[in-house]
Write a protein that holds these residues in place. Structure first.
Motif, PDB file in Angstrom:
ATOM      1  N   ASN A  93      -4.368  50.339 -70.999  1.00 43.50           N
ATOM      2  CA  ASN A  93      -4.316  49.369 -72.095  1.00 43.50           C
ATOM      3  C   ASN A  93      -4.622  47.947 -71.642  1.00 43.50           C
ATOM      4  O   ASN A  93      -4.451  47.004 -72.406  1.00 43.50           O
ATOM      5  CB  ASN A  93      -2.927  49.400 -72.755  1.00 43.50           C
ATOM      6  N   SER A  94      -5.029  47.792 -70.415  1.00 44.88           N
ATOM      7  CA  SER A  94      -5.308  46.461 -69.880  1.00 44.88           C
ATOM      8  C   SER A  94      -6.606  45.913 -70.465  1.00 44.88           C
ATOM      9  O   SER A  94      -7.565  46.667 -70.695  1.00 44.88           O
ATOM     10  CB  SER A  94      -5.420  46.521 -68.357  1.00 44.88           C
ATOM     11  N   PRO A  95      -6.670  44.613 -70.703  1.00 48.45           N
ATOM     12  CA  PRO A  95      -7.909  44.004 -71.203  1.00 48.45           C
ATOM     13  C   PRO A  95      -8.982  43.872 -70.128  1.00 48.45           C
ATOM     14  O   PRO A  95     -10.130  43.554 -70.427  1.00 48.45           O
ATOM     15  CB  PRO A  95      -7.454  42.624 -71.695  1.00 48.45           C
ATOM     16  N   HIS A  96      -8.616  44.126 -68.865  1.00 49.18           N
ATOM     17  CA  HIS A  96      -9.561  43.942 -67.762  1.00 49.18           C
ATOM     18  C   HIS A  96     -10.371  45.215 -67.513  1.00 49.18           C
ATOM     19  O   HIS A  96      -9.877  46.330 -67.662  1.00 49.18           O
ATOM     20  CB  HIS A  96      -8.813  43.553 -66.484  1.00 49.18           C
ATOM     21  N   SER A  97     -11.608  45.007 -67.110  1.00 51.80           N
ATOM     22  CA  SER A  97     -12.499  46.131 -66.792  1.00 51.80           C
ATOM     23  C   SER A  97     -12.460  46.421 -65.303  1.00 51.80           C
ATOM     24  O   SER A  97     -11.846  45.680 -64.520  1.00 51.80           O
ATOM     25  CB  SER A  97     -13.933  45.768 -67.194  1.00 51.80           C
ATOM     26  N   LEU A  98     -13.137  47.505 -64.915  1.00 50.28           N
ATOM     27  CA  LEU A  98     -13.215  47.838 -63.493  1.00 50.28           C
ATOM     28  C   LEU A  98     -13.877  46.701 -62.717  1.00 50.28           C
ATOM     29  O   LEU A  98     -13.457  46.372 -61.609  1.00 50.28           O
ATOM     30  CB  LEU A  98     -14.002  49.137 -63.308  1.00 50.28           C
ATOM     31  N   ALA A  99     -14.914  46.095 -63.317  1.00 53.06           N
ATOM     32  CA  ALA A  99     -15.590  44.977 -62.645  1.00 53.06           C
ATOM     33  C   ALA A  99     -14.633  43.806 -62.433  1.00 53.06           C
ATOM     34  O   ALA A  99     -14.667  43.142 -61.390  1.00 53.06           O
ATOM     35  CB  ALA A  99     -16.798  44.536 -63.458  1.00 53.06           C
ATOM     36  N   ASP A 100     -13.752  43.555 -63.418  1.00 57.15           N
ATOM     37  CA  ASP A 100     -12.763  42.478 -63.271  1.00 57.15           C
ATOM     38  C   ASP A 100     -11.824  42.764 -62.098  1.00 57.15           C
ATOM     39  O   ASP A 100     -11.563  41.890 -61.269  1.00 57.15           O
ATOM     40  CB  ASP A 100     -11.935  42.331 -64.552  1.00 57.15           C
ATOM     41  N   TYR A 101     -11.302  43.994 -62.058  1.00 61.32           N
ATOM     42  CA  TYR A 101     -10.382  44.358 -60.983  1.00 61.32           C
ATOM     43  C   TYR A 101     -11.087  44.321 -59.626  1.00 61.32           C
ATOM     44  O   TYR A 101     -10.487  43.950 -58.606  1.00 61.32           O
ATOM     45  CB  TYR A 101      -9.796  45.747 -61.225  1.00 61.32           C
ATOM     46  N   PHE A 102     -12.348  44.723 -59.617  1.00 60.84           N
ATOM     47  CA  PHE A 102     -13.120  44.708 -58.369  1.00 60.84           C
ATOM     48  C   PHE A 102     -13.241  43.283 -57.834  1.00 60.84           C
ATOM     49  O   PHE A 102     -13.048  43.032 -56.638  1.00 60.84           O
ATOM     50  CB  PHE A 102     -14.503  45.312 -58.617  1.00 60.84           C
ATOM     51  N   GLN A 103     -13.525  42.334 -58.723  1.00 59.57           N
ATOM     52  CA  GLN A 103     -13.652  40.948 -58.286  1.00 59.57           C
ATOM     53  C   GLN A 103     -12.294  40.356 -57.897  1.00 59.57           C
ATOM     54  O   GLN A 103     -12.198  39.550 -56.975  1.00 59.57           O
ATOM     55  CB  GLN A 103     -14.303  40.097 -59.392  1.00 59.57           C
ATOM     56  N   MET A 104     -11.226  40.767 -58.601  1.00 56.39           N
ATOM     57  CA  MET A 104      -9.878  40.322 -58.210  1.00 56.39           C
ATOM     58  C   MET A 104      -9.548  40.806 -56.797  1.00 56.39           C
ATOM     59  O   MET A 104      -8.978  40.073 -55.984  1.00 56.39           O
ATOM     60  CB  MET A 104      -8.834  40.865 -59.187  1.00 56.39           C
ATOM     61  N   ALA A 105      -9.903  42.066 -56.519  1.00 59.51           N
ATOM     62  CA  ALA A 105      -9.639  42.626 -55.186  1.00 59.51           C
ATOM     63  C   ALA A 105     -10.425  41.864 -54.127  1.00 59.51           C
ATOM     64  O   ALA A 105      -9.909  41.557 -53.043  1.00 59.51           O
ATOM     65  CB  ALA A 105      -9.993  44.114 -55.164  1.00 59.51           C
ATOM     66  N   ASN A 106     -11.686  41.535 -54.435  1.00 58.76           N
ATOM     67  CA  ASN A 106     -12.488  40.764 -53.496  1.00 58.76           C
ATOM     68  C   ASN A 106     -11.874  39.398 -53.221  1.00 58.76           C
ATOM     69  O   ASN A 106     -11.921  38.899 -52.098  1.00 58.76           O
ATOM     70  CB  ASN A 106     -13.915  40.581 -54.042  1.00 58.76           C
ATOM     71  N   ALA A 107     -11.280  38.800 -54.259  1.00 57.05           N
ATOM     72  CA  ALA A 107     -10.662  37.487 -54.097  1.00 57.05           C
ATOM     73  C   ALA A 107      -9.434  37.543 -53.192  1.00 57.05           C
ATOM     74  O   ALA A 107      -9.012  36.521 -52.651  1.00 57.05           O
ATOM     75  CB  ALA A 107     -10.282  36.921 -55.462  1.00 57.05           C
TER      76      ALA A 107
END
Length: 401
Positions: A93-107
């Motif tokens: 139910n999160s508003p974030h996509s896989l791409a969002d989480y991927f970039q968060m992980a990179n950060a």
């Protein structure tokens, strides 16, 4: 996600996503040349990915070089991607996509690098695989809490250390940081007196409260600020604190930056000077360390092989060897001790050593790929003799204590 094939790819390519799925690997030209230079100048260095991961981590720790960070960011792309995949699968139910989480992980890679201790965990990728999901969960929890907070609730919760880090990261001058910090201290002192704890939606301060905060600031600035500053109005204090809340949010949750800027063989993607690996003492020392470790491992394996071959001998032969090397008995004395003929004692000594030598030669050929010559067999025979004396000598000492 297609695996990368060699060391050069592992440390120079970045994942490109398309519609929340892995699309392809993008190669950065300078990173590729950097790792290739290292391999060319240090052909004796290991081609193990973990060797180079530890190398670049040490380089990043000692040199704070952007190059090392980018190599490690490339190396940990799989860890970031799989962390994002698992997170998006759990938080449906999160508003974030896989791409969002991927970039968060990179950060969060730099935080992972700071926390990694090579002396406790030898594999950076293994550590990142464990630590990154936990780190991402903490970030999401903090983000959720911060999203619910008003500026005033956020400023009330934030620590002094984090506040100063956020202001510094924003690029403020030391004088401005000191002024913002004092304004925040005065705000906390007066705002906390009138508000209950544990409420995320704390009300906005009244005009009278802003004036009280400004008055306190103007009194404290003479003793708390090292440089002389002008008197501030309540409006200025309010603007400073609104801006401070913005800086804190930006520091806690930096905007997601796309890694898609990395283009195939694009030399303008990042700018840094490539170090000369031929004069790099770090890689030389790491190669030396690895050589020492490899030799130690080989010696340990060889001694384990000798011990195993000794234990595989028949009991009588082991008894003969024990009396000969441990107690130093002659063949005549062993013959009397074991009630054997002298030829039998001599044969068991010879056959026992031959069997162990043959096992050592076989291990050298199969494990070390060493072509055995007659001179090497002589060297191994001397080594075997020394090992037997040491083995039974240690055994004798242990049993006479």
């Amino acid at each position: 996600m297609r695996p990368r094939q060699d060391i050069t790819e592992l440390f120079s390519t970045f994942a490109q996503l398309d519609k929340d799925k892995f699309s392809k690997w993008l190669t950065d030209g300078k990173l590729r040349r950097s790792i290739q230079n290292c391999l060319n100048f240090s052909p004796e260095a290991s081609h193990s990915e973990n060797f180079w991961a530890i190398y670049w981590h040490r380089y990043w720790q000692t040199q704070s070089h952007h190059l090392a960070k980018m190599h490690l960011l490339a190396y940990l792309q799989e860890s970031c991607y799989w962390t994002a995949s698992k997170t998006v699968a759990k938080l449906t139910n999160s508003p974030h996509s896989l791409a969002d989480y991927f970039q968060m992980a990179n950060a969060e890679v730099e935080t992972i690098l700071k926390d990694f201790k090579a002396e406790k965990c030898s594999s950076l990728k293994a550590y990142a695989t464990i630590a990154m999901p936990s780190r991402l969960r903490d970030i999401l929890r903090q983000r959720k809490e911060a999203d619910l907070c008003t500026n005033w609730a956020l400023l009330r919760k934030v620590s002094k250390k984090l506040l100063l880090e956020a202001l510094s990261e924003a690029g403020l001058s030391p004088t401005s940081i000191a002024q913002y910090r004092l304004a925040w201290t005065c705000f906390k002192e007066l705002y906390l007196q009138k508000q209950s704890s544990g409420i995320a939606k704390l009300p906005e301060p009244s005009r009278q409260l802003w004036q009280d905060i400004a008055d306190l600031y103007n009194r404290e600035r003479f003793s708390q600020l090292t440089q002389s500053t002008e008197e501030c109005t309540s409006t200025t204090i309010e603007q400073w604190l609104i801006q401070t809340a913005f800086y804190v949010r930006a520091y806690l949750f930096p905007p997601v930056k796309s890694l898609d800027a990395f283009k195939q063989d694009d030399d303008t993607t990042i700018t840094f000077d490539l170090p000369d690996p031929s004069s790099d003492s770090l890689v030389i020392s790491m190669i030396a360390e690895e050589d020492i470790q490899n030799r130690q491992n080989q010696i340990s394996q060889m001694f384990a092989q000798l011990l195993n071959s000794l234990q595989n001998l028949d009991v009588k032969t082991q008894e003969v060897l024990k009396l000969y090397y441990q107690q130093g008995l002659t063949q005549q004395q062993i013959m009397q001790e074991l009630q054997m003929s002298q030829p039998t004692v001599s044969r068991r000594l010879v056959k026992g050593r031959e069997a162990m030598l043959a096992a050592l030669v076989h291990w050298s050929q199969s494990t070390l790929n060493i072509p055995v010559t007659s001179n090497q067999i002589k060297d191994m025979s001397v080594l075997l003799e020394e090992w037997l004396r040491n083995q039974y000598g240690e055994y004798s000492l242990i049993n006479t204590r």
